[in-house]
Design a protein around this motif. Structure first.
Motif, PDB file in Angstrom:
ATOM      1  N   ALA A  59       4.752   6.109  -2.372  1.00 42.46           N
ATOM      2  CA  ALA A  59       6.036   6.793  -2.189  1.00 42.46           C
ATOM      3  C   ALA A  59       6.736   7.003  -3.527  1.00 42.46           C
ATOM      4  CB  ALA A  59       6.921   5.989  -1.237  1.00 42.46           C
ATOM      5  N   VAL A  60       6.653   5.997  -4.407  1.00 42.05           N
ATOM      6  CA  VAL A  60       7.281   6.119  -5.725  1.00 42.05           C
ATOM      7  C   VAL A  60       6.586   7.201  -6.544  1.00 42.05           C
ATOM      8  CG1 VAL A  60       7.689   4.929  -7.911  1.00 42.05           C
ATOM      9  CG2 VAL A  60       8.103   3.739  -5.751  1.00 42.05           C
ATOM     10  N   ILE A  61       5.242   7.216  -6.529  1.00 36.75           N
ATOM     11  CA  ILE A  61       4.494   8.236  -7.269  1.00 36.75           C
ATOM     12  C   ILE A  61       4.851   9.626  -6.760  1.00 36.75           C
ATOM     13  CG2 ILE A  61       2.179   9.148  -7.725  1.00 36.75           C
ATOM     14  CD1 ILE A  61       1.172   6.252  -7.624  1.00 36.75           C
ATOM     15  N   SER A  62       4.909   9.778  -5.440  1.00 29.67           N
ATOM     16  CA  SER A  62       5.266  11.077  -4.861  1.00 29.67           C
ATOM     17  C   SER A  62       6.678  11.484  -5.259  1.00 29.67           C
ATOM     18  CB  SER A  62       5.143  11.022  -3.331  1.00 29.67           C
ATOM     19  OG  SER A  62       3.824  10.743  -2.932  1.00 29.67           O
ATOM     20  N   GLY A  63       7.583  10.497  -5.312  1.00 29.05           N
ATOM     21  CA  GLY A  63       8.952  10.798  -5.716  1.00 29.05           C
ATOM     22  C   GLY A  63       9.043  11.253  -7.163  1.00 29.05           C
ATOM     23  N   GLN A 107      -2.495  13.437  -5.409  1.00 25.32           N
ATOM     24  CA  GLN A 107      -1.458  13.345  -6.434  1.00 25.32           C
ATOM     25  C   GLN A 107      -2.065  13.503  -7.820  1.00 25.32           C
ATOM     26  OE1 GLN A 107       1.371  13.665  -5.519  1.00 25.32           O
ATOM     27  NE2 GLN A 107       1.629  12.775  -3.511  1.00 25.32           N
ATOM     28  N   ALA A 108      -3.301  12.993  -8.006  1.00 29.33           N
ATOM     29  CA  ALA A 108      -3.985  13.203  -9.282  1.00 29.33           C
ATOM     30  C   ALA A 108      -4.270  14.687  -9.489  1.00 29.33           C
ATOM     31  CB  ALA A 108      -5.289  12.396  -9.317  1.00 29.33           C
ATOM     32  N   GLY A 109      -4.612  15.377  -8.405  1.00 30.72           N
ATOM     33  CA  GLY A 109      -4.838  16.815  -8.505  1.00 30.72           C
ATOM     34  C   GLY A 109      -3.581  17.576  -8.864  1.00 30.72           C
ATOM     35  N   MET A 137       8.047  15.188   1.228  1.00 31.17           N
ATOM     36  CA  MET A 137       7.526  14.825   2.545  1.00 31.17           C
ATOM     37  C   MET A 137       6.601  13.618   2.439  1.00 31.17           C
ATOM     38  SD  MET A 137       6.871  18.336   4.667  1.00 31.17           S
ATOM     39  CE  MET A 137       8.262  19.155   5.450  1.00 31.17           C
ATOM     40  N   GLY A 138       5.838  13.565   1.353  1.00 33.32           N
ATOM     41  CA  GLY A 138       5.042  12.372   1.119  1.00 33.32           C
ATOM     42  C   GLY A 138       5.904  11.139   0.935  1.00 33.32           C
ATOM     43  N   VAL A 139       7.035  11.299   0.261  1.00 37.75           N
ATOM     44  CA  VAL A 139       7.955  10.170   0.078  1.00 37.75           C
ATOM     45  C   VAL A 139       8.471   9.671   1.428  1.00 37.75           C
ATOM     46  CG1 VAL A 139      10.175   9.467  -0.889  1.00 37.75           C
ATOM     47  CG2 VAL A 139       8.639  10.912  -2.229  1.00 37.75           C
ATOM     48  N   THR A 140       8.977  10.593   2.266  1.00 36.23           N
ATOM     49  CA  THR A 140       9.521  10.167   3.562  1.00 36.23           C
ATOM     50  C   THR A 140       8.431   9.589   4.469  1.00 36.23           C
ATOM     51  OG1 THR A 140       9.232  12.418   4.425  1.00 36.23           O
ATOM     52  CG2 THR A 140      11.366  11.872   3.467  1.00 36.23           C
ATOM     53  N   ALA A 141       7.202  10.135   4.370  1.00 34.16           N
ATOM     54  CA  ALA A 141       6.114   9.624   5.214  1.00 34.16           C
ATOM     55  C   ALA A 141       5.782   8.191   4.863  1.00 34.16           C
ATOM     56  CB  ALA A 141       4.881  10.515   5.062  1.00 34.16           C
ATOM     57  N   PHE A 142       5.548   7.916   3.598  1.00 31.90           N
ATOM     58  CA  PHE A 142       5.127   6.572   3.205  1.00 31.90           C
ATOM     59  C   PHE A 142       6.276   5.574   3.260  1.00 31.90           C
ATOM     60  CE2 PHE A 142       1.628   9.034   1.301  1.00 31.90           C
ATOM     61  CZ  PHE A 142       0.555   8.302   1.801  1.00 31.90           C
ATOM     62  N   LEU A 143       7.499   6.043   2.975  1.00 32.95           N
ATOM     63  CA  LEU A 143       8.644   5.126   3.094  1.00 32.95           C
ATOM     64  C   LEU A 143       8.883   4.728   4.541  1.00 32.95           C
ATOM     65  CD1 LEU A 143      11.478   6.308   0.676  1.00 32.95           C
ATOM     66  CD2 LEU A 143      10.177   4.184   0.596  1.00 32.95           C
ATOM     67  N   SER A 144       8.901   5.694   5.441  1.00 32.87           N
ATOM     68  CA  SER A 144       9.215   5.385   6.840  1.00 32.87           C
ATOM     69  C   SER A 144       8.109   4.595   7.522  1.00 32.87           C
ATOM     70  CB  SER A 144       9.492   6.677   7.614  1.00 32.87           C
ATOM     71  OG  SER A 144       8.398   7.565   7.520  1.00 32.87           O
ATOM     72  N   MET A 157       0.821  -1.209   0.000  1.00 38.40           N
ATOM     73  CA  MET A 157       0.000   0.000   0.000  1.00 38.40           C
ATOM     74  C   MET A 157       0.861   1.267   0.000  1.00 38.40           C
ATOM     75  SD  MET A 157      -3.143   0.874   2.560  1.00 38.40           S
ATOM     76  CE  MET A 157      -2.107   0.761   4.030  1.00 38.40           C
ATOM     77  N   TYR A 158       1.956   1.266   0.753  1.00 41.31           N
ATOM     78  CA  TYR A 158       2.724   2.498   0.949  1.00 41.31           C
ATOM     79  C   TYR A 158       3.804   2.720  -0.103  1.00 41.31           C
ATOM     80  CZ  TYR A 158       0.663   3.105   5.588  1.00 41.31           C
ATOM     81  OH  TYR A 158      -0.207   3.309   6.623  1.00 41.31           O
ATOM     82  N   LEU A 159       4.516   1.670  -0.502  1.00 43.72           N
ATOM     83  CA  LEU A 159       5.658   1.854  -1.393  1.00 43.72           C
ATOM     84  C   LEU A 159       5.274   2.447  -2.756  1.00 43.72           C
ATOM     85  CD1 LEU A 159       7.814  -1.303  -0.572  1.00 43.72           C
ATOM     86  CD2 LEU A 159       8.194   1.069   0.138  1.00 43.72           C
TER      87      LEU A 159
END
Length: 415
Positions: free
Chosen positions: A14-18, A243-245, A45-52, A9-11
């Protein structure tokens, strides 16, 4: 909830946010804009949130640092930062749309920046003072809510996020309504704001069961722990909408640029080779797959505009007048009539130049092809290119002394 489910669910999010963050970083390096800076920071920040929060990262981070729940601290602080920057970003869009003034934006962002910084400092101090024991990524809240430091950390986190997201969702809706009420034609921007508003409300909603869950656990009622596990599901759904927005308007702009680049090809083939002002024609990657489409579109517009200037001495008003007379009979709109008239005039000019007719000493094309704002030049040239094959233009071109001029003028060039 299993660790494998959380990873799945998270990874990807995180990739999309990156990816979004990287694309915005490239734009930021090319041309600095304050809202691009905020989007870039929010995306990472979305990347670090979902990765961590992913167990794949959460456990090694705790083992290396010696603080088992450090991954949750990083994630929660990043989520709060995302919410805070998201609120400020929407206010910037309101400034750019005319909803609020620049001076008011400065006052609001300065006050909000102080408040959000104090909340972040309070979260950090509360967490560092807490006695963090064993916990799991999906149950950190309820496992450690009995500790006063963690409870204060969670209350500051939930309260700050609820306020920031509530205000951001309202500002998104207000900005979209303002654009609609003022007749904005930017459909992608309005749709993106709507999606952001929906996504932000979902993320806001995800904090409600989370707050109920950790407050109940702090009071010793663990029977409501299941509420805490529903929060990531709701929040992830909202993050995808957000992210779609962010990405929707950019994709829409890219598709329009690719469409216009291809639409301009017949006009480019008609006028640019005749005047030897072109460099290298965009290849299949640009026109088919949109690689570097913005650069190639900008260059194509410049080359066509330069070629039209060189063709002006051979332009005459008669083809345009015949097209306008026929357009009136056919009931064409003013835009269609203007595009068809200029297309016929350009076709005739190319034909005259190919027949080695003498150039007119005083070109009249300045009146027939007047100067327009650079922002409108792309739109005008695209309409002109599409009008090259219009029936009203074909009927007028068929009556010229050079019946081959229209077909030969759009011959394909070697790739």
């Amino acid at each position: 909830m299993s660790e494998a489910t959380l990873n799945v669910m998270y990874l990807p999010i995180a990739v999309i946010s990156g990816v979004i963050g990287f694309s915005k970083l490239r734009e930021l390096l090319r041309s600095f804009r304050d809202y691009l800076l905020v989007i870039t920071i929010s995306s990472y920040m979305g990347v670090t949130a979902f990765l961590s929060m992913s167990p794949l990262v959460w456990h090694p981070l705790g083992n290396v640092s010696g603080i088992p729940a450090l991954g949750s601290f990083v994630a929660y602080l990043s989520i709060f930062g995302y919410a805070a920057f998201h609120h400020i970003l929407v206010l910037m869009w309101g400034r750019d749309s005319g909803v609020i003034t620049a001076s008011r934006l400065f006052r609001k962002t300065r006050a909000l920046g102080i408040v959000y910084a104090l909340i972040a400092i309070g979260m950090t101090v509360s967490f560092l003072m807490a006695n963090t024991g064993p916990a799991e990524p999906w149950s950190f809240d309820v496992d450690l809510a009995h500790d006063s430091g963690i409870l204060a950390f969670l209350c500051l986190y939930a309260g700050g996020c609820l306020f920031a997201l509530w205000r951001a969702a309202r500002e998104c809706s207000k900005c979209a309504d303002y654009l609609v009420d003022n007749g904005s034609q930017s459909v992608e921007s309005i749709r993106g704001l709507r999606w952001l508003s929906i996504g932000t409300w979902f993320i806001w909603l995800s904090f409600v069961p989370k707050a109920i869950g950790f407050l109940a656990a702090a009071a010793g009622h663990r029977e409501l722990d299941a509420l805490d596990t529903t929060s990531p599901l709701i929040g992830s759904f909202g993050a995808l909408f957000n992210q779609a927005g962010y990405l929707g308007p950019a994709i829409g702009a890219w598709l329009r640029e690719r469409r216009d680049l291809r639409a301009l090809r017949p006009l480019w083939n008609l006028v640019v080779p005749e005047n030897a002002v072109h460099l290298v024609r965009p290849g299949v990657l640009a026109e088919t797959f949109g690689t570097g489409v913005r650069f190639h579109l900008f260059r194509r517009i410049i080359e066509i505009s330069d070629a039209l200037v060189l063709l002006r001495p051979w332009m005459a008003p008669e083809p345009a007048e015949r097209v306008r007379a026929a357009a009136v009979r056919q009931g064409l709109s003013q835009e269609e009539e203007d595009a068809a008239a200029t297309a016929a005039m350009v076709l005739d000019a190319v034909s005259r130049k190919r027949r080695d007719e003498p150039a007119q000493p005083t070109p009249i094309a300045q009146r027939l092809l007047p100067h327009v704002d650079p922002a409108m030049e792309r739109e005008r040239l695209v309409r002109m290119a599409r009008a090259l094959d219009a029936p009203v233009v074909r009927s007028v071109s068929a009556g010229t002394s050079d019946p081959q001029s229209r077909t030969t003028s759009v011959r394909p060039l070697a790739r």
